[in-house]
Design an enzyme around this catalytic site. Structure first.
Site, mmCIF file in Angstrom:
data_model
loop_
_atom_site.group_PDB
_atom_site.id
_atom_site.type_symbol
_atom_site.label_atom_id
_atom_site.label_comp_id
_atom_site.label_asym_id
_atom_site.label_seq_id
_atom_site.Cartn_x
_atom_site.Cartn_y
_atom_site.Cartn_z
ATOM 1 N N GLY A 15 0.837 -1.200 0.000
ATOM 2 C CA GLY A 15 0.000 0.000 0.000
ATOM 3 C C GLY A 15 0.867 1.243 0.000
ATOM 4 O O GLY A 15 0.573 2.235 0.681
ATOM 5 N N VAL A 66 -2.290 -7.560 -3.195
ATOM 6 C CA VAL A 66 -1.740 -8.303 -2.046
ATOM 7 C C VAL A 66 -2.567 -9.543 -1.714
ATOM 8 O O VAL A 66 -2.080 -10.447 -1.033
ATOM 9 C CB VAL A 66 -1.633 -7.422 -0.772
ATOM 10 C CG1 VAL A 66 -0.629 -6.294 -0.948
ATOM 11 C CG2 VAL A 66 -2.996 -6.909 -0.331
ATOM 12 N N ASN A 92 0.737 -2.966 5.061
ATOM 13 C CA ASN A 92 -0.065 -1.745 5.251
ATOM 14 C C ASN A 92 -1.254 -1.630 4.299
ATOM 15 O O ASN A 92 -2.236 -0.957 4.614
ATOM 16 C CB ASN A 92 0.874 -0.532 5.081
ATOM 17 C CG ASN A 92 0.128 0.772 4.961
ATOM 18 O OD1 ASN A 92 -0.338 1.336 5.946
ATOM 19 N ND2 ASN A 92 -0.002 1.269 3.725
ATOM 20 N N TYR A 161 -14.557 -4.628 8.337
ATOM 21 C CA TYR A 161 -13.229 -4.014 8.466
ATOM 22 C C TYR A 161 -12.685 -4.268 9.874
ATOM 23 O O TYR A 161 -11.523 -4.664 10.032
ATOM 24 C CB TYR A 161 -13.348 -2.516 8.184
ATOM 25 C CG TYR A 161 -12.088 -1.710 8.357
ATOM 26 C CD1 TYR A 161 -11.165 -1.572 7.322
ATOM 27 C CD2 TYR A 161 -11.823 -1.046 9.557
ATOM 28 C CE1 TYR A 161 -10.019 -0.800 7.485
ATOM 29 C CE2 TYR A 161 -10.694 -0.275 9.725
ATOM 30 C CZ TYR A 161 -9.786 -0.156 8.679
ATOM 31 O OH TYR A 161 -8.655 0.617 8.841
ATOM 32 N N LYS A 165 -9.257 -6.263 10.855
ATOM 33 C CA LYS A 165 -8.173 -5.622 11.608
ATOM 34 C C LYS A 165 -7.937 -6.322 12.949
ATOM 35 O O LYS A 165 -6.821 -6.345 13.460
ATOM 36 C CB LYS A 165 -8.484 -4.138 11.815
ATOM 37 C CG LYS A 165 -8.452 -3.317 10.516
ATOM 38 C CD LYS A 165 -7.079 -3.376 9.859
ATOM 39 C CE LYS A 165 -6.960 -2.453 8.658
ATOM 40 N NZ LYS A 165 -5.640 -2.537 8.004
HETATM 41 N N1 LIG Z 1 -6.301 6.614 7.549
HETATM 42 C C1 LIG Z 1 -6.744 6.178 8.735
HETATM 43 O O1 LIG Z 1 -7.373 6.933 9.516
HETATM 44 C C2 LIG Z 1 -6.471 4.745 9.164
HETATM 45 C C3 LIG Z 1 -6.883 4.381 10.463
HETATM 46 C C4 LIG Z 1 -6.664 3.076 10.880
HETATM 47 C C5 LIG Z 1 -6.022 2.170 10.052
HETATM 48 N N2 LIG Z 1 -5.638 2.552 8.801
HETATM 49 C C6 LIG Z 1 -4.988 1.555 7.965
HETATM 50 O O2 LIG Z 1 -3.767 2.049 7.463
HETATM 51 C C7 LIG Z 1 -3.504 1.476 6.180
HETATM 52 C C8 LIG Z 1 -3.230 2.572 5.158
HETATM 53 O O3 LIG Z 1 -4.355 3.411 5.106
HETATM 54 P P1 LIG Z 1 -4.374 4.816 4.329
HETATM 55 O O4 LIG Z 1 -5.254 5.700 5.127
HETATM 56 O O5 LIG Z 1 -2.990 5.255 3.991
HETATM 57 O O6 LIG Z 1 -5.188 4.383 3.030
HETATM 58 P P2 LIG Z 1 -5.040 4.800 1.483
HETATM 59 O O7 LIG Z 1 -6.301 4.357 0.839
HETATM 60 O O8 LIG Z 1 -4.647 6.220 1.346
HETATM 61 O O9 LIG Z 1 -3.833 3.902 0.991
HETATM 62 C C9 LIG Z 1 -3.967 2.501 0.898
HETATM 63 C C10 LIG Z 1 -3.090 1.995 -0.219
HETATM 64 O O10 LIG Z 1 -3.275 0.580 -0.291
HETATM 65 C C11 LIG Z 1 -3.417 0.214 -1.672
HETATM 66 N N3 LIG Z 1 -4.182 -1.008 -1.806
HETATM 67 C C12 LIG Z 1 -5.509 -1.174 -1.559
HETATM 68 N N4 LIG Z 1 -5.870 -2.434 -1.857
HETATM 69 C C13 LIG Z 1 -4.765 -3.067 -2.321
HETATM 70 C C14 LIG Z 1 -4.505 -4.375 -2.784
HETATM 71 N N5 LIG Z 1 -5.498 -5.292 -2.863
HETATM 72 N N6 LIG Z 1 -3.258 -4.702 -3.170
HETATM 73 C C15 LIG Z 1 -2.266 -3.794 -3.121
HETATM 74 N N7 LIG Z 1 -2.441 -2.514 -2.680
HETATM 75 C C16 LIG Z 1 -3.682 -2.164 -2.283
HETATM 76 C C17 LIG Z 1 -4.128 1.402 -2.304
HETATM 77 O O11 LIG Z 1 -3.930 1.409 -3.716
HETATM 78 C C18 LIG Z 1 -3.492 2.585 -1.584
HETATM 79 O O12 LIG Z 1 -2.341 3.059 -2.257
HETATM 80 C C19 LIG Z 1 -4.718 0.600 5.841
HETATM 81 O O13 LIG Z 1 -4.447 -0.743 6.187
HETATM 82 C C20 LIG Z 1 -5.796 1.175 6.744
HETATM 83 O O14 LIG Z 1 -6.802 0.230 7.023
HETATM 84 C C21 LIG Z 1 -5.850 3.831 8.342
#
Ligand SMILES: NC(=O)c1ccc[n+]([C@@H]2O[C@H](COP(=O)([O-])OP(=O)(O)OC[C@H]3O[C@@H](n4cnc5c(N)ncnc54)[C@H](O)[C@@H]3O)[C@@H](O)[C@H]2O)c1
Length: 253
Positions: A15, A66, A92, A161, A165
């Site tokens: 990611g 992934v 991630n 979700y 997680k």
């Molecule tokens: N932003 C938040 O508030 C938050 C809070 C808790 C947890 N998270 C977790 O942090 C991580 C990153 O989140 P973010 O906010 O940067 O999200 P984001 O959507 O900005 O980035 C996620 C990235 O993962 C890639 N991705 C999605 N599905 C994919 C797949 N099947 N194969 C390969 N790549 C894939 C997307 O293309 C994207 O570039 C995630 O696991 C999310 O659940 C985020």
């Protein structure tokens, strides 16, 4: 990883095209890591990697899903053939799922678990043999405070979700024991972090969300990346199977 960080160290970040993953790539590259950036095959992955390469950092791209076991095996082999080792895995890549039980389809449930949980298994399975053979490694898994809270009315995602997680926390604790003493496995639970994933929701509910955060600000991707950098580089390291909430105190437990 028993040795000091040096320019031989290699990290895989999934990611990695944007958001928290991209912030992790930048932190690790600045520490001297060569970084393999895995993400779904999008122009954003190529653009983000090109911008980092233009700054002189040694990164490679791994376009693909992934959730696909064989593709991840092939990607790990590519990293090993180019860099010769994998010291750090940052699992991630993740997707949100805003539907509740009465609305979600079986396919949507399966997809959430496939990306957010099986994707993490796929990458652990792909890198663990190399880490064990080389005598060290660190795995850092991105969970969420939703794993524990079950989400909230303002949360971008609902129960499926949260389930994925929470599964990541079990995976982390189990593998921490299984891969010890050679490989450490830890998890981070971000709170409300402003990224493309959450932008619309945070903008629409900004003041309401802020009231739930004792540190009185929305998190940034770098708030998470700095903790990833810590877990990837702290030396000596006596931390494994640990879950670190990075949420400005939103979920004090
Ligand atoms: N932003 C938040 O508030 C938050 C809070 C808790 C947890 N998270 C977790 O942090 C991580 C990153 O989140 P973010 O906010 O940067 O999200 P984001 O959507 O900005 O980035 C996620 C990235 O993962 C890639 N991705 C999605 N599905 C994919 C797949 N099947 N194969 C390969 N790549 C894939 C997307 O293309 C994207 O570039 C995630 O696991 C999310 O659940 C985020």
């Amino acid at each position: 990883m028993q040795t000091d960080v040096n320019d031989r160290n290699v990290a895989v970040v999934t990611g990695a095209a944007r958001g928290i993953g991209l912030a992790c790539v930048k932190r690790l590259a600045a520490k001297g890591f060569r970084v393999a950036m895995a993400d779904i095959g999008s122009p954003q992955l190529a653009e983000s990697a090109a911008a980092l390469q233009a700054q002189g950092w040694d990164v490679m791209t791994l376009p693909g899903d992934v959730g696909h076991f064989d593709a991840v095996q092939q990607q790990a082999a590519l990293v090993l053939s180019r860099y010769g080792r994998i010291d750090v895995l940052v699992n991630n890549a993740g997707i949100s799922q805003p539907k509740g039980l009465l609305d979600i389809s079986e396919a949507e449930w399966d997809r959430t678990i496939m990306v957010n949980l099986k994707g993490f298994f796929n990458w652990c399975k792909a890198v663990a043999p190399a880490m064990l053979a080389q005598g060290g490694g660190r795995i850092i898994n991105m969970s969420s405070i939703s794993a524990t809270t079950g989400g909230s009315a303002e949360a971008v995602s609902k129960f499926s979700y949260c389930a994925s997680k929470a599964g990541v926390l079990g995976l982390t604790r189990g593998l921490a024991k299984e891969l010890a003493p050679t490989v450490t496995v830890n998890a981070i639970c971000p709170g409300s972090i402003r990224t493309d994933l959450t932008e619309a929701l945070i903008s629409a509910n900004h003041d309401q969300i802020l009231q739930t955060i004792p540190l009185k600000r929305i998190g940034t991707p770098d708030d998470i990346a700095v903790v990833v950098e810590f877990l990837a580089t702290v030396n000596p390291c006596f931390i494994t199977g640990e879950v670190i909430d990075v949420d400005g105190g939103q979920w004090v437990n």
